[in-house]
Design a protein around this motif. Structure first.
Motif, PDB file in Angstrom:
ATOM      1  N   GLY A  10       0.853  -1.187   0.000  1.00 47.75           N
ATOM      2  CA  GLY A  10       0.000   0.000   0.000  1.00 47.75           C
ATOM      3  C   GLY A  10       0.883   1.228   0.000  1.00 47.75           C
ATOM      4  N   GLY A  11       1.009   1.856   1.170  1.00 47.59           N
ATOM      5  CA  GLY A  11       1.900   3.012   1.277  1.00 47.59           C
ATOM      6  C   GLY A  11       3.353   2.607   1.440  1.00 47.59           C
ATOM      7  N   ALA A  29      -1.468   0.758  -4.378  1.00 45.17           N
ATOM      8  CA  ALA A  29      -1.798   2.189  -4.339  1.00 45.17           C
ATOM      9  C   ALA A  29      -2.070   2.739  -5.727  1.00 45.17           C
ATOM     10  CB  ALA A  29      -0.663   2.960  -3.672  1.00 45.17           C
ATOM     11  N   ALA A  37     -10.697   6.574  -1.887  1.00 44.63           N
ATOM     12  CA  ALA A  37     -10.299   6.420  -0.486  1.00 44.63           C
ATOM     13  C   ALA A  37     -11.496   6.073   0.393  1.00 44.63           C
ATOM     14  CB  ALA A  37      -9.615   7.683   0.011  1.00 44.63           C
ATOM     15  N   THR A  81      -6.062   1.285   0.677  1.00 50.35           N
ATOM     16  CA  THR A  81      -5.038   2.257   0.279  1.00 50.35           C
ATOM     17  C   THR A  81      -5.348   3.678   0.748  1.00 50.35           C
ATOM     18  OG1 THR A  81      -6.171   2.431  -1.856  1.00 50.35           O
ATOM     19  CG2 THR A  81      -4.264   0.949  -1.734  1.00 50.35           C
ATOM     20  N   CYS A  82      -6.436   3.858   1.475  1.00 53.65           N
ATOM     21  CA  CYS A  82      -6.770   5.176   2.037  1.00 53.65           C
ATOM     22  C   CYS A  82      -5.673   5.586   3.014  1.00 53.65           C
ATOM     23  CB  CYS A  82      -8.115   5.100   2.745  1.00 53.65           C
ATOM     24  SG  CYS A  82      -8.593   6.598   3.653  1.00 53.65           S
ATOM     25  N   THR A  83      -5.118   6.772   2.843  1.00 53.95           N
ATOM     26  CA  THR A  83      -4.077   7.223   3.765  1.00 53.95           C
ATOM     27  C   THR A  83      -4.693   7.736   5.058  1.00 53.95           C
ATOM     28  OG1 THR A  83      -4.038   9.503   2.946  1.00 53.95           O
ATOM     29  CG2 THR A  83      -2.621   7.893   1.811  1.00 53.95           C
ATOM     30  N   GLU A 115      -6.199  11.110   4.472  1.00 53.77           N
ATOM     31  CA  GLU A 115      -7.499  11.063   3.798  1.00 53.77           C
ATOM     32  C   GLU A 115      -8.594  10.617   4.752  1.00 53.77           C
ATOM     33  OE1 GLU A 115      -6.275  10.012  -0.818  1.00 53.77           O
ATOM     34  OE2 GLU A 115      -6.258   8.397   0.690  1.00 53.77           O
ATOM     35  N   ASN A 117       0.461  11.203   5.188  1.00 51.84           N
ATOM     36  CA  ASN A 117       0.150  11.291   3.760  1.00 51.84           C
ATOM     37  C   ASN A 117       0.643  10.092   2.957  1.00 51.84           C
ATOM     38  OD1 ASN A 117      -1.146  14.052   2.881  1.00 51.84           O
ATOM     39  ND2 ASN A 117       0.299  14.547   4.524  1.00 51.84           N
ATOM     40  N   THR A 156      -1.071   3.866   5.072  1.00 53.75           N
ATOM     41  CA  THR A 156      -2.445   3.530   4.718  1.00 53.75           C
ATOM     42  C   THR A 156      -3.161   2.793   5.842  1.00 53.75           C
ATOM     43  OG1 THR A 156      -1.787   1.423   3.713  1.00 53.75           O
ATOM     44  CG2 THR A 156      -1.836   3.363   2.275  1.00 53.75           C
ATOM     45  N   VAL A 157      -4.482   2.866   5.795  1.00 52.23           N
ATOM     46  CA  VAL A 157      -5.298   2.162   6.785  1.00 52.23           C
ATOM     47  C   VAL A 157      -5.075   0.657   6.672  1.00 52.23           C
ATOM     48  CG1 VAL A 157      -7.657   1.680   7.539  1.00 52.23           C
ATOM     49  CG2 VAL A 157      -7.024   3.994   6.801  1.00 52.23           C
TER      50      VAL A 157
END
Length: 248
Positions: free
Chosen positions: A26-27, A46, A52, A65-67, A70, A96, A99-100
């Motif tokens: 992800g991040g 991502a 998001a 992939t939601c940061t 976000e 930023n 990710t969740v």
């Protein structure tokens, strides 16, 4: 940390591309945080471009992939969301990028997105290597320190948070040995529709627990961030404070 054994990054990645030696990414903040000498490829989720946050009839779907940034911006009107976001004690740079989904899949006891997802009765949506979907309660996703229910080739697609749980009355307590240290105890209370209070315990235990009787807990974490006896004491103290706050 450099992953010096990785020779290829597949971006964007999709089901069907996984093979032994791959890791879904992800991040990348958790993935690059420690050595993974068995990895040879990274599959970039991502770049898939998932929204998001998506509001449905009865839940909000949070993309894996939601940061954190976000999530805080989109659901920050709910106090418990912001409280769990700030439990990271991370810089805006991490907010930023992290990710969740990455926080859940890292399965660290102190993972605040685990705390949030479990406390709100979330559901994890998992995608298999053949594209099939299965759903697992967030409370059952993490099975221990660094372990989850993910099977070979599966990835976490989203976490579904019920709207009624997001709107419920909650209370939050977090403890650490240091002012800006890792969470050693994190307890969240939520008022259920029938008026009962559910307690979610994370950080102090090796996996998340939703309980009414704290005496049934036994898997206390023992590391430099706190002894089992201290974590147990603080958990009971916070639980009493939360019950009193929600009762009022």
């Amino acid at each position: 940390m450099d992953l010096h054994t990785v020779t290829e990054v597949i971006s964007p990645a999709a089901p069907g591309q996984w093979r032994p030696g791959d890791a879904w990414m992800g991040g990348g903040t958790a993935l690059f945080g420690e050595p993974h000498p068995h990895l040879t490829r990274l599959l970039d989720l991502a770049a898939a471009g998932w929204p998001a946050l998506t509001v449905r009839d009865d839940h909000v779907e949070v993309a894996a992939t939601c940061t954190i940034a976000e999530l805080a911006e989109g659901l920050g009107r709910y106090p418990i969301v912001l409280q769990c976001c700030h439990a990271f004690l991370a810089s805006f740079k991490i907010w930023n990028v992290a990710t969740v989904g990455g926080n859940l899949c890292a399965a660290l006891p102190a993972g605040p997105m685990i705390s949030l997802s479990v406390a709100l009765g979330g559901t994890c949506v998992l995608i298999g290597p053949d594209g099939s979907e299965r759903r697992v309660p967030a409370a059952e996703f993490v099975t221990g320190e660094g372990t989850t229910v993910l099977r070979d080739g599966e990835f976490l697609r989203a976490i579904r948070l019920p709207l009624d749980a997001l709107s419920a009355h909650t209370a939050y307590r977090r403890g650490s040995l240091f002012r800006h240290g890792r969470s050693a105890v994190l307890v969240i209370g939520r008022v259920e529709p029938d008026g009962a209070v559910s307690l979610t315990v994370t950080a102090a235990t090796k996996k998340p627990h939703v309980v009414k009787d704290l005496d049934q807990l036994s898997d206390w974490v023992d590391d430099v961030h706190g002894s089992p006896a201290w974590r147990r004491h603080l958990t009971h103290l916070y639980a009493a404070q939360i019950r009193a706050e929600l009762a009022a």
